[in-house]
Design a protein around this motif. Structure first.
Motif, PDB file in Angstrom:
ATOM      1  N   UNK A 116     120.495 134.858  52.710  1.00  0.00           N
ATOM      2  CA  UNK A 116     119.771 135.955  53.345  1.00  0.00           C
ATOM      3  C   UNK A 116     120.175 135.997  54.819  1.00  0.00           C
ATOM      4  N   UNK A 117     120.456 137.194  55.299  1.00  0.00           N
ATOM      5  CA  UNK A 117     120.897 137.325  56.682  1.00  0.00           C
ATOM      6  C   UNK A 117     119.747 137.003  57.638  1.00  0.00           C
ATOM      7  N   UNK A 118     120.001 136.044  58.516  1.00  0.00           N
ATOM      8  CA  UNK A 118     118.960 135.615  59.455  1.00  0.00           C
ATOM      9  C   UNK A 118     118.639 136.751  60.418  1.00  0.00           C
ATOM     10  N   UNK A 119     117.373 136.835  60.823  1.00  0.00           N
ATOM     11  CA  UNK A 119     117.008 137.828  61.835  1.00  0.00           C
ATOM     12  C   UNK A 119     116.001 137.213  62.804  1.00  0.00           C
ATOM     13  N   UNK A 120     115.408 138.064  63.637  1.00  0.00           N
ATOM     14  CA  UNK A 120     114.561 137.568  64.738  1.00  0.00           C
ATOM     15  C   UNK A 120     113.411 136.676  64.264  1.00  0.00           C
ATOM     16  N   UNK A 121     112.978 136.847  63.029  1.00  0.00           N
ATOM     17  CA  UNK A 121     111.878 136.015  62.532  1.00  0.00           C
ATOM     18  C   UNK A 121     112.269 134.540  62.435  1.00  0.00           C
ATOM     19  N   UNK A 122     113.566 134.281  62.385  1.00  0.00           N
ATOM     20  CA  UNK A 122     114.038 132.901  62.148  1.00  0.00           C
ATOM     21  C   UNK A 122     114.365 132.161  63.434  1.00  0.00           C
ATOM     22  N   UNK A 123     113.747 132.615  64.495  1.00  0.00           N
ATOM     23  CA  UNK A 123     114.044 132.102  65.820  1.00  0.00           C
ATOM     24  C   UNK A 123     113.038 131.030  66.237  1.00  0.00           C
ATOM     25  N   UNK A 124     112.725 130.093  65.347  1.00  0.00           N
ATOM     26  CA  UNK A 124     111.683 129.124  65.680  1.00  0.00           C
ATOM     27  C   UNK A 124     112.211 127.694  65.651  1.00  0.00           C
ATOM     28  N   UNK A 125     111.813 126.958  66.650  1.00  0.00           N
ATOM     29  CA  UNK A 125     112.156 125.526  66.704  1.00  0.00           C
ATOM     30  C   UNK A 125     111.137 124.839  67.595  1.00  0.00           C
ATOM     31  N   UNK A 126     110.806 123.595  67.266  1.00  0.00           N
ATOM     32  CA  UNK A 126     109.904 122.855  68.144  1.00  0.00           C
ATOM     33  C   UNK A 126     110.692 122.520  69.409  1.00  0.00           C
ATOM     34  N   UNK A 127     110.050 122.784  70.514  1.00  0.00           N
ATOM     35  CA  UNK A 127     110.721 122.641  71.810  1.00  0.00           C
ATOM     36  C   UNK A 127     111.347 121.255  72.000  1.00  0.00           C
ATOM     37  N   UNK A 128     110.594 120.224  71.607  1.00  0.00           N
ATOM     38  CA  UNK A 128     111.064 118.860  71.897  1.00  0.00           C
ATOM     39  C   UNK A 128     112.359 118.502  71.151  1.00  0.00           C
ATOM     40  N   UNK A 129     112.616 119.239  70.083  1.00  0.00           N
ATOM     41  CA  UNK A 129     113.817 118.895  69.307  1.00  0.00           C
ATOM     42  C   UNK A 129     115.105 119.250  70.044  1.00  0.00           C
ATOM     43  N   UNK A 130     114.983 120.133  71.018  1.00  0.00           N
ATOM     44  CA  UNK A 130     116.180 120.537  71.751  1.00  0.00           C
ATOM     45  C   UNK A 130     116.752 119.386  72.571  1.00  0.00           C
ATOM     46  N   UNK A 131     115.860 118.492  73.008  1.00  0.00           N
ATOM     47  CA  UNK A 131     116.340 117.394  73.845  1.00  0.00           C
ATOM     48  C   UNK A 131     117.357 116.525  73.116  1.00  0.00           C
ATOM     49  N   UNK A 132     117.135 116.344  71.822  1.00  0.00           N
ATOM     50  CA  UNK A 132     118.057 115.515  71.051  1.00  0.00           C
ATOM     51  C   UNK A 132     119.393 116.224  70.839  1.00  0.00           C
ATOM     52  N   UNK A 133     119.345 117.535  70.884  1.00  0.00           N
ATOM     53  CA  UNK A 133     120.534 118.320  70.584  1.00  0.00           C
ATOM     54  C   UNK A 133     121.410 118.515  71.825  1.00  0.00           C
ATOM     55  N   UNK A 134     120.744 118.627  72.966  1.00  0.00           N
ATOM     56  CA  UNK A 134     121.494 118.858  74.214  1.00  0.00           C
ATOM     57  C   UNK A 134     122.398 117.662  74.525  1.00  0.00           C
TER      58      UNK A 134
END
Lengths: 442, 251
Positions: free
Chosen positions: A63-81
């Protein structure tokens, strides 16, 4: 099978049509969709896809992703950066731009780093002129699909003579959502004459999510411009990643690519670099590591169109378990491109009897005054080195890991950006047995 | 310390060692001499446990334990050190980190605490003097880009750090010019002591001009055909290997 896939993507296109807010692009999108409808998805009967069967991808109704799929817990970004990396940063979640996480303070005047999607409704002359101009929708089915579904990604424009010291980091993060998603990120990178920039594209999967990333990056390096480009692919182990980078280079420009592929269940990376100006130079470094049942395919095409152009390609692969690797490096030296200097090397390490690699250098030379060389090797760990390490009290398994790391690091240590290098070394070591011991060595 | 009895060994199915008997005690220096192809390096590799070197008959006891049952890394931890004839280059593996891991593996095996970075570096600084190692070798990959002489010095430097109980030096003198030979031999002499046994495998007598062995053995066609003291080496230098062979045949 192909009929089903074509039908699925056409249906997806029409389902989303209503929300399309870029009428000026619609014609190009439809043209690309038409190409996709005619050509379908590639099959192993095509030479360029001979060793890569995308059946599982074609059978999945993403299914083509759209604006509804724009969710992530903020703290998880630290591990990714990337730790310690001072950079400008755009973050996309399942292909959707996430403005709250943007870091663009202090961007030099005239430099444009922004969501391509936000610039599409009122495009600048630059976007209108360059978007979809360097991508090859005719020969790359997935690029055509990306163009048809083009809604977001990154726009990076560096004006003439501008130098941006801090790298631009694009984080494309995919996580688990309630549907099996496909995203089609599209990046447009325009470097004005004598400008200089560093671009990092990171594709990262979380939660062992199943999804499909179909990404395309178009790059124009103007006269005398220089781009250092990193592509770090760490998608989830259940994901599909198809990525194409289309680079066009003008006179005396320099393009350096570091393509590091560590994740994904089925991965295909294409780079086409067109040396379209006298004295331009392309350097392609690559590393792919795959284990279990991962499949990773790297195709590169270097087109020497003009005289005094130079290309140097250095790819290494490490295959373990039942993994399969594919490397195809094509160099075309056109009639005009006298004094071309083209070198290519691909070395592969097979760590298991069940791992496999298909490597194929291809040279087509139509000029008569050129220097070209290529070499491909497939081998196992060196017994003499193993014995030397063991004779120095190192466990056999640790010695194997250490030598595997050293083999892979030969690509990573060409990376000049220290935080990126540290991050990749950490990731590479993390894949090996005795990781904590190996970390003491580096 | 080392008891070799009737040792037969094959390489790729070909018998190279054909019944070697040798006893080495703590504190002794033994020179194994012999012409090319006599089996000298095979003996060194069998002792260190290289794959592909198969013991078909006989026994090797090291401190009373059957050496053939030990993996190469266990032998190293038990105090056996092989200085390689051709030290291999390992790009991407740092010389000093390897040595630290090696030393700590040995110490751990002995139940001693591992050295931290500071203690280790102090030890390295001290031992570098043994063979006059240059600082830049510390930041380089194992033997990568080293000259032949530097590689051999690096082997002796490693020995100085690891302090083995039994050091087997395989043709450590080969390929060295006279200055490098003096440095290497000087280093080995500094490492000679009552707790350590050294087996020097060499083709030429010239190393023995600097390191005076307690025993000299002549190896020919996979067997020790004559043993003696340092004078045997001098006689060999004068008369050549054929002399011993003929003498053996005559006897």
């Amino acid at each position: 099978m192909n009929g089903t896939a074509i039908h699925h993507y056409l249906a997806e296109y029409h389902r989303r049509e209503a929300s399309n807010n870029t009428p000026w692009l619609q014609e190009q999108g439809l043209a690309a969709l038409e190409k996709f409808r005619n050509n379908g998805l590639p099959t192993t009967r095509q030479e360029n896809w001979k060793y890569t069967d995308i059946g599982a991808l074609a059978r999945t109704g993403f299914i083509t992703a759209d604006a509804r799929h724009n969710t992530i817990e903020h703290h998880r970004l630290d591990a990714v950066r990337i730790k310690g990396l001072d950079c400008y940063e755009l973050i996309f979640i399942n292909g959707q731009f996430s403005p709250t996480h943007t870091r663009l303070e202090g961007l030099p005047a005239g430099v444009m780093v922004e969501s391509l999607g936000r610039s599409l409704p009122n495009p600048s002359a630059t976007v209108r002129e360059h978007l979809n101009r360097y991508a090859d929708n005719d020969n790359y089915a997935f690029t055509a699909l990306n163009t048809a579904f083009l809604t977001d990604g990154t726009l990076l424009v560096i004006p003439a003579n501008a130098v941006i010291e801090k790298p631009v980091n694009l984080l494309y993060i995919s996580n688990r959502q309630d549907q099996t998603l496909v995203s089609h990120p599209r990046n447009l990178v325009i470097l004005g004459a004598n400008s200089r920039a560093t671009l990092i594209e990171s594709y990262i999967g979380l939660d062992k999510a199943e999804y499909f990333t179909n990404t395309v990056t178009e790059i124009l390096a103007g006269e005398g411009a220089s781009l250092e480009h990193y592509k770090i692919q760490q998608e989830s182990e259940r994901s599909f990643h198809i990525g194409s980078t289309h680079v066009t280079q003008q006179k005396d420009s320099r393009y350096v690519s570091h393509s590091i592929s560590l994740g994904g269940a089925l991965v295909r990376n294409d780079i086409t670099a067109t040396l379209g100006g006298n004295g331009s130079e392309t350097i392609l470094n690559g590393l792919y590591m795959a284990g279990d049942r991962q499949h990773v395919d790297n195709h590169t095409l270097v087109n020497h169109l003009q005289p005094n152009t130079r290309s140097e390609e250095y790819y290494r692969g490490v295959l373990d378990g039942h993994a399969r690797g594919v490397f195809n490096g094509k160099i075309i030296v056109h009639k005009n491109a006298q004094k071309t200097d083209a070198r290519q090397s691909n070395a592969n390490l097979l760590l298991s009897d069940n791992a496999e690699v298909d490597t194929k250098p291809e040279l087509e030379i139509y000029a008569n005054d050129v220097k070209c060389s290529h070499g491909a090797t497939v081998g196992q760990l060196d017994e003499n080195m193993l014995f030397y390490l063991r004779s120095r009290a190192i466990d056999e398994e640790t010695a194997r890991s250490l030598l595997t790391y050293a083999f892979a690091d030969d690509v990573i240590r060409r990376i000049t950006l220290q935080p990126v290098r540290d991050r990749l070394e950490y990731s590479v070591i993390g894949r090996l047995p005795d990781a904590s011991l190996i970390r003491e060595f580096v | 310390m080392l008891q070799i009895k009737n040792l037969h060994a094959t390489v790729d199915g070909k018998e190279i060692l054909k019944g070697i008997d040798l006893a080495v005690n703590t504190g002794e220096v033994h020179a194994i001499m012999g012409p090319n192809g006599s089996g000298k390096s095979t003996l060194a590799n069998v002792l260190a446990g290289r794959d592909g070197y198969e013991i078909t008959q006989g026994t090797i006891l090291y401190n009373g334990q059957d050496l053939s049952k030990m993996a190469p890394e266990i032998r190293a931890r038990e105090g056996i050190f092989l200085a390689f004839q051709y030290p291999v280059e390992i790009p991407g593996v740092n010389n000093i980190y390897l040595l630290k891991a090696a030393l700590n593996a040995v110490r751990k095996h002995r139940g001693e605490p591992e050295l931290d970075a500071v203690e280790f570096l102090a030890l390295v600084r001290d031992r570098m003097k043994v063979v006059a190692m240059k600082d830049d070798l510390m930041s380089r990959s194992v033997n990568e880009g080293f000259s032949g002489g530097e590689k051999k010095r690096n082997e002796i430097f490693q020995m100085a750090v690891l302090e083995p109980a039994l050091a087997i030096l395989d043709e450590t003198d080969s390929g060295l010019d006279i200055d490098a030979l003096k440095i290497v031999a000087g280093g080995i002499n500094q490492l000679r002591n009552r707790e350590r046994a050294i087996v020097l495998v060499t083709h030429y007598q010239r190393l023995l001009g600097y390191i005076v062995p307690d025993f000299v053995h002549v190896l020919a066609d996979g067997k020790i055909i004559k043993s003696g003291d340092r004078n045997l080496a001098l006689q060999l230098e004068e008369k050549g290997y054929d002399w011993v062979k003929q003498e053996t045949v005559a006897a």
